[in-house]
Design an enzyme around this catalytic site. Structure first.
Site, PDB file in Angstrom:
ATOM      1  N   VAL A   1      13.795   0.023  17.014  1.00 16.53           N
ATOM      2  CA  VAL A   1      14.886   0.627  17.794  1.00 16.53           C
ATOM      3  C   VAL A   1      16.231   0.211  17.205  1.00 16.53           C
ATOM      4  O   VAL A   1      16.495  -0.979  17.014  1.00 16.53           O
ATOM      5  CB  VAL A   1      14.838   0.190  19.279  1.00 16.53           C
ATOM      6  CG1 VAL A   1      15.959   0.864  20.069  1.00 16.53           C
ATOM      7  CG2 VAL A   1      13.490   0.512  19.898  1.00 16.53           C
TER       8      VAL A   1
ATOM      9  N   ARG B   1       0.947   6.901  -8.366  1.00 14.21           N
ATOM     10  CA  ARG B   1       1.692   7.281  -9.579  1.00 14.21           C
ATOM     11  C   ARG B   1       3.162   7.591  -9.314  1.00 14.21           C
ATOM     12  O   ARG B   1       3.931   7.832 -10.230  1.00 14.21           O
ATOM     13  CB  ARG B   1       1.003   8.483 -10.235  1.00 14.21           C
ATOM     14  CG  ARG B   1      -0.291   8.092 -10.952  1.00 14.21           C
ATOM     15  CD  ARG B   1      -1.074   9.289 -11.345  1.00 14.21           C
ATOM     16  NE  ARG B   1      -1.277  10.169 -10.183  1.00 14.21           N
ATOM     17  CZ  ARG B   1      -1.855  11.343 -10.220  1.00 14.21           C
ATOM     18  NH1 ARG B   1      -2.292  11.833 -11.352  1.00 14.21           N
ATOM     19  NH2 ARG B   1      -2.015  12.071  -9.132  1.00 14.21           N
TER      20      ARG B   1
ATOM     21  N   LYS C   1      12.214   5.643  21.104  1.00 19.27           N
ATOM     22  CA  LYS C   1      12.975   4.389  21.200  1.00 19.27           C
ATOM     23  C   LYS C   1      13.317   4.091  22.659  1.00 19.27           C
ATOM     24  O   LYS C   1      13.290   2.930  23.092  1.00 19.27           O
ATOM     25  CB  LYS C   1      14.236   4.494  20.341  1.00 19.27           C
ATOM     26  CG  LYS C   1      13.908   4.550  18.844  1.00 19.27           C
ATOM     27  CD  LYS C   1      15.093   5.008  18.020  1.00 19.27           C
ATOM     28  CE  LYS C   1      14.784   5.018  16.536  1.00 19.27           C
ATOM     29  NZ  LYS C   1      15.785   5.714  15.732  1.00 19.27           N
TER      30      LYS C   1
ATOM     31  N   ALA D   1       0.840  -1.210   0.000  1.00 16.58           N
ATOM     32  CA  ALA D   1       0.000   0.000   0.000  1.00 16.58           C
ATOM     33  C   ALA D   1       0.867   1.249   0.000  1.00 16.58           C
ATOM     34  O   ALA D   1       1.900   1.302   0.677  1.00 16.58           O
ATOM     35  CB  ALA D   1      -0.906   0.011   1.224  1.00 16.58           C
TER      36      ALA D   1
ATOM     37  N   GLU E   1      11.218  -5.421  15.925  1.00 16.37           N
ATOM     38  CA  GLU E   1      12.689  -5.354  16.011  1.00 16.37           C
ATOM     39  C   GLU E   1      13.256  -4.101  15.333  1.00 16.37           C
ATOM     40  O   GLU E   1      14.244  -3.524  15.780  1.00 16.37           O
ATOM     41  CB  GLU E   1      13.302  -6.609  15.368  1.00 16.37           C
ATOM     42  CG  GLU E   1      14.795  -6.728  15.510  1.00 16.37           C
ATOM     43  CD  GLU E   1      15.251  -6.826  16.968  1.00 16.37           C
ATOM     44  OE1 GLU E   1      14.983  -7.846  17.601  1.00 16.37           O
ATOM     45  OE2 GLU E   1      15.870  -5.860  17.470  1.00 16.37           O
TER      46      GLU E   1
ATOM     47  N   ARG F   1       0.564   5.872  -0.634  1.00 16.93           N
ATOM     48  CA  ARG F   1      -0.360   7.017  -0.677  1.00 16.93           C
ATOM     49  C   ARG F   1      -0.575   7.438  -2.129  1.00 16.93           C
ATOM     50  O   ARG F   1      -1.695   7.679  -2.551  1.00 16.93           O
ATOM     51  CB  ARG F   1       0.251   8.169   0.131  1.00 16.93           C
ATOM     52  CG  ARG F   1      -0.563   9.426   0.192  1.00 16.93           C
ATOM     53  CD  ARG F   1       0.085  10.438   1.105  1.00 16.93           C
ATOM     54  NE  ARG F   1       1.536  10.290   1.121  1.00 16.93           N
ATOM     55  CZ  ARG F   1       2.317  10.661   2.125  1.00 16.93           C
ATOM     56  NH1 ARG F   1       1.783  11.196   3.202  1.00 16.93           N
ATOM     57  NH2 ARG F   1       3.622  10.516   2.065  1.00 16.93           N
TER      58      ARG F   1
HETATM   59  P1  NAP Z   1       8.725   6.877   4.004  1.00 16.53           P
HETATM   60  O1  NAP Z   1       9.893   6.699   3.104  1.00 16.53           O
HETATM   61  O2  NAP Z   1       8.131   8.227   4.164  1.00 16.53           O
HETATM   62  O3  NAP Z   1       7.600   5.834   3.539  1.00 16.53           O
HETATM   63  C1  NAP Z   1       6.282   5.865   4.021  1.00 16.53           C
HETATM   64  C2  NAP Z   1       5.408   5.075   3.097  1.00 16.53           C
HETATM   65  O4  NAP Z   1       4.068   5.086   3.591  1.00 16.53           O
HETATM   66  C3  NAP Z   1       5.336   5.638   1.648  1.00 16.53           C
HETATM   67  O5  NAP Z   1       5.380   4.605   0.709  1.00 16.53           O
HETATM   68  C4  NAP Z   1       3.991   6.337   1.606  1.00 16.53           C
HETATM   69  O6  NAP Z   1       3.398   6.348   0.327  1.00 16.53           O
HETATM   70  C5  NAP Z   1       3.184   5.416   2.523  1.00 16.53           C
HETATM   71  N1  NAP Z   1       2.010   6.116   3.018  1.00 16.53           N
HETATM   72  C6  NAP Z   1       1.945   7.312   3.652  1.00 16.53           C
HETATM   73  N2  NAP Z   1       0.660   7.630   3.901  1.00 16.53           N
HETATM   74  C7  NAP Z   1      -0.092   6.633   3.390  1.00 16.53           C
HETATM   75  C8  NAP Z   1      -1.484   6.412   3.292  1.00 16.53           C
HETATM   76  N3  NAP Z   1      -2.365   7.299   3.777  1.00 16.53           N
HETATM   77  N4  NAP Z   1      -1.923   5.276   2.705  1.00 16.53           N
HETATM   78  C9  NAP Z   1      -1.036   4.367   2.201  1.00 16.53           C
HETATM   79  N5  NAP Z   1       0.304   4.529   2.253  1.00 16.53           N
HETATM   80  C10 NAP Z   1       0.763   5.663   2.837  1.00 16.53           C
HETATM   81  O7  NAP Z   1       9.090   6.381   5.478  1.00 16.53           O
HETATM   82  P2  NAP Z   1      10.191   5.297   5.903  1.00 16.53           P
HETATM   83  O8  NAP Z   1      11.478   5.996   6.119  1.00 16.53           O
HETATM   84  O9  NAP Z   1      10.120   4.133   5.014  1.00 16.53           O
HETATM   85  O10 NAP Z   1       9.653   4.923   7.367  1.00 16.53           O
HETATM   86  C11 NAP Z   1       8.584   4.034   7.574  1.00 16.53           C
HETATM   87  C12 NAP Z   1       8.528   3.652   9.046  1.00 16.53           C
HETATM   88  O11 NAP Z   1       9.767   3.037   9.421  1.00 16.53           O
HETATM   89  C13 NAP Z   1       8.364   4.832  10.000  1.00 16.53           C
HETATM   90  O12 NAP Z   1       7.611   4.411  11.118  1.00 16.53           O
HETATM   91  C14 NAP Z   1       9.800   5.119  10.439  1.00 16.53           C
HETATM   92  O13 NAP Z   1       9.867   5.757  11.694  1.00 16.53           O
HETATM   93  C15 NAP Z   1      10.352   3.725  10.515  1.00 16.53           C
HETATM   94  N6  NAP Z   1      11.794   3.598  10.389  1.00 16.53           N
HETATM   95  C16 NAP Z   1      12.451   4.218   9.383  1.00 16.53           C
HETATM   96  C17 NAP Z   1      13.817   4.038   9.251  1.00 16.53           C
HETATM   97  C18 NAP Z   1      14.607   4.718   8.168  1.00 16.53           C
HETATM   98  O14 NAP Z   1      15.838   4.641   8.220  1.00 16.53           O
HETATM   99  N7  NAP Z   1      13.985   5.340   7.190  1.00 16.53           N
HETATM  100  C19 NAP Z   1      14.496   3.221  10.174  1.00 16.53           C
HETATM  101  C20 NAP Z   1      13.783   2.581  11.199  1.00 16.53           C
HETATM  102  C21 NAP Z   1      12.430   2.785  11.296  1.00 16.53           C
HETATM  103  P3  NAP Z   1       4.041   7.182  -0.890  1.00 16.53           P
HETATM  104  O15 NAP Z   1       5.341   6.472  -1.201  1.00 16.53           O
HETATM  105  O16 NAP Z   1       3.065   7.080  -1.993  1.00 16.53           O
HETATM  106  O17 NAP Z   1       4.248   8.583  -0.379  1.00 16.53           O
HETATM  107  N1  HSE Z   2      15.075   8.666  11.682  1.00 17.49           N
HETATM  108  C1  HSE Z   2      15.539   7.526  12.396  1.00 17.49           C
HETATM  109  C2  HSE Z   2      17.022   7.684  12.682  1.00 17.49           C
HETATM  110  C3  HSE Z   2      15.302   6.290  11.584  1.00 17.49           C
HETATM  111  O1  HSE Z   2      17.657   8.534  12.069  1.00 17.49           O
HETATM  112  O2  HSE Z   2      17.538   6.966  13.537  1.00 17.49           O
HETATM  113  C4  HSE Z   2      15.667   5.018  12.311  1.00 17.49           C
HETATM  114  O3  HSE Z   2      14.778   4.775  13.341  1.00 17.49           O
END
Ligand code: NAP
Ligand code: HSE
Length: 442
Positions: free
Chosen positions: A137, A53, A210, A48, A134, A50
């Site tokens: 954090v 496209r 965390k 899924a 997992e 948002r």
């Molecule tokens: P991201 O790149 O912003 O991805 C979020 C995804 O969710 C996108 O694909 C977005 O769609 C989708 N989304 C947002 N609103 C939506 C809706 N209403 N319906 C369906 N899909 C929707 O974020 P991310 O960095 O992958 O992070 C995701 C989670 O992992 C967060 O909780 C973050 O805290 C956690 N996390 C991230 C990291 C990291 O290093 N990035 C590390 C550990 C944990 P679109 O692509 O179409 O915008």
């Molecule tokens: N924004 C977070 C960080 C992603 O920089 O540590 C990992 O949880």
């Protein structure tokens, strides 16, 4: 060899951004090996997003994409739902909907767990679902399993660590390259480390989320961020790194969780901290995270690895998916360590933050005039805060000087009262910067 038919397990991914695409990419690559090890056929059924496209680095058949994340959570064919959307609204809906149907939810969402963890685990218990987290954090470091399983024999007196890759990347770049804060933050965003709302990173909230998850695992208590001291890194300047180096320290944003088992009090805080240069964590740089865990049986153990980014986070999510597949293969009613109520079984309470004791680093921008240092010293003496050292540097401002004082041990109440009085002096030109000195040797 067993003649048991190989089960097919459908996996849905809600959120196909940095982490979601990483999970798809690495799961596809590792699928043959994982299937052989787990004895199940894994199908990445749907994802899924948002914006249907949007161009994505990882290609996926259009028929598998939907803009309706809840339809994945409730799809009867999908047994494992990965919530990788982020935020606490739709993510909560998706998580609760899947758990209410007895599914297994895999999440990287520490903000969600901090805000709604109690509700999530209660829902999982009520409906026979499971919640694995997992990746929430320290990115690729398996710290959840370490605390919950590997260190189950221990009571934890101290856990402290670098839990935010974005902040550690920014602090490292500022120190090593003397780069301005804003430029380095831009790099961290481009590299996929930062949260969609970057203030979660730089203002300390992500680290606090965390810390909340670790506190619950280690002590069985949900501590929300409004009950912690939380400070970020945005007021730190390259000059602070130089001052810290002169004093024998480096600066890291730390979560610190301490428990006094005699008073049965717990303290949880997030603060930029001066760490002795010889401390291992002081030398953990870039996007790397590190955690020091002190247990009464094992002593101190250290964990270091990439704390953010697509690949490290995908590694942690896939480990949860593998656990979920194993659980399904054994019958979902089977016992899993995630079902164990965490903590030591002894109730603890939060210590009032103003009682937390530390040594302090105070940076003041002052008028370069006779008597200023004496006035500053007199305010500190009035609050019984004892000065340990003083550094005076020229300031970029005409007629001003930068004054850096370190203190002997004091408490938050005294240092905050001191800072308030110092900020009110006519000779003090800016809001003072306060950093803690973490006298941690391991
Ligand atoms: P991201 O790149 O912003 O991805 C979020 C995804 O969710 C996108 O694909 C977005 O769609 C989708 N989304 C947002 N609103 C939506 C809706 N209403 N319906 C369906 N899909 C929707 O974020 P991310 O960095 O992958 O992070 C995701 C989670 O992992 C967060 O909780 C973050 O805290 C956690 N996390 C991230 C990291 C990291 O290093 N990035 C590390 C550990 C944990 P679109 O692509 O179409 O915008
Ligand atoms: N924004 C977070 C960080 C992603 O920089 O540590 C990992 O949880």
């Amino acid at each position: 060899m067993s003649n048991r038919p190989v089960p097919t397990i459908n996996i849905g991914i809600c959120g196909f951004g940095t982490v979601g695409q990483g999970v798809w990419k690495h799961l596809e690559r590792a699928r043959p090996a994982l299937e052989a090890r787990l004895g199940a056929k894994l199908v990445l059924a749907r994802a899924a997003v948002r914006d249907l496209r949007k161009k994505r680095g990882v290609k996926i058949p259009a028929a598998k994409l939907t803009a309706d994340a809840l339809s994945i959570a409730t799809d009867p064919n999908i047994a494992i739902v990965c919530e990788l959307i982020g935020g606490t609204d739709l993510a909560r809906e998706v998580t609760l909907a899947a758990l209410s149907l007895g599914k297994i939810v895999v999440s990287a969402n520490k903000a969600l767990i901090c805000a709604h963890g109690a509700e999530i685990f209660a829902t999982a218990r009520k409906h026979g679902g499971h919640f694995f987290f997992e990746a929430s954090v320290a990115g690729g470091i398996p710290i959840i399993k370490a605390l919950r399983e590997g260190l189950v024999a221990n009571r934890f007196t101290r856990i402290y660590g670098i839990l935010n890759g974005t902040c550690n990347y920014i602090l490292t770049q500022m120190e090593e390259r003397n780069s301005p804060y804003a430029e380095v933050l831009g790099d961290a965003k481009r590299l996929g480390y930062a949260e969609a709302d970057e203030s979660l990173d730089v203002d300390g909230w992500d680290t606090a989320h965390k810390a909340s998850v670790l506190t619950w695992l280690a002590h069985g208590l949900w501590v929300k961020t409004d009950r912690m001291l939380v400070e970020g890194i945005s007021r730190i300047t390259p000059a602070d790194f130089r001052n810290a180096a002169t004093l024998g320290f480096r600066i890291k944003l730390l979560a610190v969780i301490t428990r006094d088992f005699t008073a049965n009090e717990l303290s949880v805080r997030v603060q930029p901290t001066l760490l002795p240069k010889a401390n291992v964590l002081a030398n953990v740089n870039g996007v790397f995270n590190a955690i020091s865990v002190t247990g009464d049986v094992v002593g101190t153990t250290l964990y270091i690895g990439r704390g953010a980014g697509q690949d490290a986070t995908a590694s942690a999510v896939i480990s949860d998916i593998a656990d979920a597949v194993a659980l399904i293969s054994h019958g979902k009613g089977a016992h899993h360590m995630s079902d164990v109520v965490p903590g030591t079984g002894e109730a603890s309470r939060l210590a009032p933050p103003e009682r937390v004791r530390s040594r302090y680093y105070v940076r003041l921008s002052v008028k370069d005039q006779p008597g200023v240092l004496a006035r500053v010293a007199s305010v500190m003496a009035r609050h019984h805060v004892s000065i340990a050292s003083v550094i005076q540097n020229p300031s970029e401002r005409d007629g001003a000087a930068s004054l850096v004082l370190t203190t002997h041990e004091s408490d938050e109440r005294a240092i905050r009262a001191t800072l308030k009085n110092l900020a009110g002096l006519a000779s003090v030109l800016e809001v003072p910067l306060l950093l803690r000195i973490g006298d941690f040797n391991d």
